[in-house]
Scaffold this active site. Structure first.
Site, PDB file in Angstrom:
ATOM      1  N   ASP A 101       0.842  -1.196   0.000  1.00 56.76           N
ATOM      2  CA  ASP A 101       0.000   0.000   0.000  1.00 56.76           C
ATOM      3  C   ASP A 101       0.878   1.247   0.000  1.00 56.76           C
ATOM      4  OD1 ASP A 101      -2.462   1.236  -0.114  1.00 56.76           O
ATOM      5  OD2 ASP A 101      -2.674   1.361   2.056  1.00 56.76           O
ATOM      6  N   HIS A 108      -3.535  14.122   0.948  1.00 60.90           N
ATOM      7  CA  HIS A 108      -3.700  13.213   2.097  1.00 60.90           C
ATOM      8  C   HIS A 108      -2.474  13.267   3.005  1.00 60.90           C
ATOM      9  CE1 HIS A 108      -4.766   9.759   4.528  1.00 60.90           C
ATOM     10  NE2 HIS A 108      -3.639   9.169   4.187  1.00 60.90           N
ATOM     11  N   GLU A 174     -10.076   4.117   4.132  1.00 62.88           N
ATOM     12  CA  GLU A 174      -9.232   4.856   3.207  1.00 62.88           C
ATOM     13  C   GLU A 174      -9.702   4.519   1.808  1.00 62.88           C
ATOM     14  OE1 GLU A 174      -5.072   4.203   4.215  1.00 62.88           O
ATOM     15  OE2 GLU A 174      -5.225   5.740   5.772  1.00 62.88           O
ATOM     16  N   GLU A 176      -9.299   4.146  -1.903  1.00 64.81           N
ATOM     17  CA  GLU A 176      -8.116   3.968  -2.737  1.00 64.81           C
ATOM     18  C   GLU A 176      -8.482   3.235  -4.030  1.00 64.81           C
ATOM     19  OE1 GLU A 176      -4.687   2.346  -0.802  1.00 64.81           O
ATOM     20  OE2 GLU A 176      -5.242   3.113   1.184  1.00 64.81           O
ATOM     21  N   ASP A 208      -9.033   0.535   2.414  1.00 61.99           N
ATOM     22  CA  ASP A 208      -8.001   0.139   3.371  1.00 61.99           C
ATOM     23  C   ASP A 208      -8.481   0.528   4.776  1.00 61.99           C
ATOM     24  OD1 ASP A 208      -5.636  -0.495   4.668  1.00 61.99           O
ATOM     25  OD2 ASP A 208      -4.664   1.382   4.110  1.00 61.99           O
ATOM     26  N   ARG A 212      -7.275   3.936  13.695  1.00 58.81           N
ATOM     27  CA  ARG A 212      -6.322   5.034  13.926  1.00 58.81           C
ATOM     28  C   ARG A 212      -5.697   4.983  15.312  1.00 58.81           C
ATOM     29  NH1 ARG A 212      -5.292   5.978   8.850  1.00 58.81           N
ATOM     30  NH2 ARG A 212      -7.116   6.654   7.676  1.00 58.81           N
ATOM     31  N   GLN A 215      -3.150   2.204  15.292  1.00 60.03           N
ATOM     32  CA  GLN A 215      -2.070   2.664  14.403  1.00 60.03           C
ATOM     33  C   GLN A 215      -1.170   3.693  15.095  1.00 60.03           C
ATOM     34  OE1 GLN A 215      -3.674   4.503  10.861  1.00 60.03           O
ATOM     35  NE2 GLN A 215      -1.677   4.864   9.940  1.00 60.03           N
ATOM     36  N   LYS A 228      -3.901  -1.896  10.459  1.00 62.98           N
ATOM     37  CA  LYS A 228      -4.293  -1.996   9.050  1.00 62.98           C
ATOM     38  C   LYS A 228      -4.606  -3.430   8.626  1.00 62.98           C
ATOM     39  CE  LYS A 228      -3.071   2.239   7.506  1.00 62.98           C
ATOM     40  NZ  LYS A 228      -3.918   3.087   6.675  1.00 62.98           N
ATOM     41  N   THR A 232      -8.776  -5.563   4.380  1.00 55.55           N
ATOM     42  CA  THR A 232      -8.743  -4.623   3.252  1.00 55.55           C
ATOM     43  C   THR A 232      -9.770  -5.132   2.257  1.00 55.55           C
ATOM     44  OG1 THR A 232      -6.357  -4.332   3.576  1.00 55.55           O
ATOM     45  CG2 THR A 232      -7.280  -3.577   1.473  1.00 55.55           C
ATOM     46  N   GLU A 333      -9.438  12.617   8.040  1.00 52.33           N
ATOM     47  CA  GLU A 333      -9.347  13.956   7.457  1.00 52.33           C
ATOM     48  C   GLU A 333     -10.698  14.675   7.468  1.00 52.33           C
ATOM     49  OE1 GLU A 333      -6.688  13.747   3.679  1.00 52.33           O
ATOM     50  OE2 GLU A 333      -7.388  11.738   4.175  1.00 52.33           O
TER      51      GLU A 333
HETATM   52 CA    CA Z   1      -3.829   3.049   2.869  1.00 51.74          CA
END
Ligand code: CA
Length: 386
Positions: A101, A108, A174, A176, A208, A212, A215, A228, A232, A333
């Site tokens: 990834d 971002h 996420e 993607e 993804d 948080r 992480q 993570k 996915t 975000e």
């Molecule tokens: Ca990602």
């Protein structure tokens, strides 16, 4: 216009009457490629024999082009081997070999830098010189519709110095694109950016999922790990690169110019427009055209050390965030680190995901519609640990 016309023809694997069929989608049907080819055999039967897209992926770009040309010539005016989409269940389309990834969106990376390091330069010194990435967990890449079990893990210590433990309280997404590698490469040899279309078969929407809080505590100094790797999600539909030729666009611009091995012929970007949908509310519209690093550059960087590609390798673009607030591809975000919750149409607000929430990623690329990817959050209480 459905977005699934003869100019698209995404590939997948459909479960039908106890069999796994290699198919393309055309409008609201799937076409069983083994059955279609059996009418007037043109290809090695192993190509479409299943149980997944592996043999087709491995066959290489000349075969991909020949199959697409055959389909675009044969399918109009034919109803052979068609099955209504409503009568099949879509499966995982290929066995993921390695999963990588990236972190290729300038917006971002800048937003994350500002949220986590408000007093420092948002971009780290390497960011404009190489597409930053990490190796993820291939075995937990799941197809759209798979329930996402809220992960448990350690979080930052409280005042007593002991880490907290429990279900993630900051479960995020996420948005993607995922790039699916077909043709392998040789160990010890780098793949040039210009060989992108020789190796990459197609594109899929990818979510993804990211915890948080897990992480934030674990990632120093080796990067993403359990925050993570729990899941996915990808769309069951792989859009071939050939279907995206019409939406190629120049990159927004790279300054400074990258090293020679990362130089790429323009147009190297793609004009693909995403939507992030939470419980039916569109919360964001990330534009893929805003991405700083192109997928060809990611491929070149991923192999520049001599690491080889395997059929079924999957690499994600990284969160797609445009410059505007309503173009951000993660809840981190959108809620600015949880400090600015955003509203859903049902009157509730979110910073991160609650149990029962459903997240859908959709995308269009000119006249075509990428297959969506969806997942619903569940708690471990309803899912036995063993
Ligand atoms: Ca990602």
């Amino acid at each position: 216009m459905t977005g699934y016309g003869i100019d698209h023809l995404p590939y997948g694997v459909a479960s039908h009457q106890g069999r796994a069929l290699v198919v393309v989608r055309l409008e609201d049907d799937v076409v069983d490629l083994a059955a279609l080819d059996a009418e007037a055999p043109s290809f090695d039967p192993l190509l479409f024999a299943g149980p997944d897209l592996g043999p087709l992926l491995a066959a290489g770009a000349e075969v991909w082009a020949a199959v697409r040309a055959w389909l675009q010539e044969t399918l109009p005016g034919s109803t052979v081997a068609r099955i209504p989409l409503a009568e099949v269940e879509m499966r995982m389309p290929f066995a993921v070999a390695d999963y990588v990834d990236f972190y290729a969106s300038l917006n971002h990376a800048s937003n994350v830098g500002k949220i986590f390091r408000p007093d420092a330069e948002p971009l780290l010194p390497n960011w404009r010189h190489l597409p930053v990435g990490y190796h993820g967990r291939a075995g937990t890449v799941v197809p759209s519709g798979t329930p996402i079990v809220r992960p448990h893990g350690q979080r930052r210590p409280g005042p007593d110095g002991r880490p907290a433990f429990g279900p993630s309280q900051a479960l995020d997404i996420e948005a993607e694109l995922g790039f699916v590698v077909g043709a392998p490469s040789v160990l010890g040899a780098a793949v040039a950016a210009g060989a992108f279309a020789d190796h990459v078969f197609g594109v899929t929407l990818l979510n993804d999922w990211s915890a948080r809080d897990i992480q934030a505590w674990e990632y120093v100094p080796l990067g993403p790990f359990l925050g993570k790797s729990f899941a996915t999600s990808i769309s069951p539909w792989i859009t071939p690169l050939a279907a995206l030729e019409d939406v190629r666009v120049p990159l927004p611009g790279q300054d400074p110019a990258p090293l020679d091995y990362l130089r790429v012929a323009e147009p190297a970007g793609y004009g693909i427009d995403l939507e992030v949908v939470v419980n039916g509310t569109v919360v964001s519209r990330p534009p893929y055209a805003s991405m700083y690093w192109s997928p060809a550059q990611m491929l070149a960087h991923m192999t520049v050390n001599g690491a080889s590609l395997r059929t079924g390798d999957l690499y994600g673009s990284g969160t797609i965030s445009g410059p505007e607030r309503d173009q951000r591809g993660s809840l981190l975000e959108l809620s600015w680190g949880g400090s600015e919750p955003f509203a859903l149409d049902d009157g509730t607000t979110r910073s991160y995901l609650q149990d029962g929430d459903t997240v859908t990623l959709r995308a269009t690329a000119g006249s075509i519609t990428l297959g969506e990817v969806e997942g619903t959050i569940t708690s471990r209480a309803s899912w036995p640990d063993e």
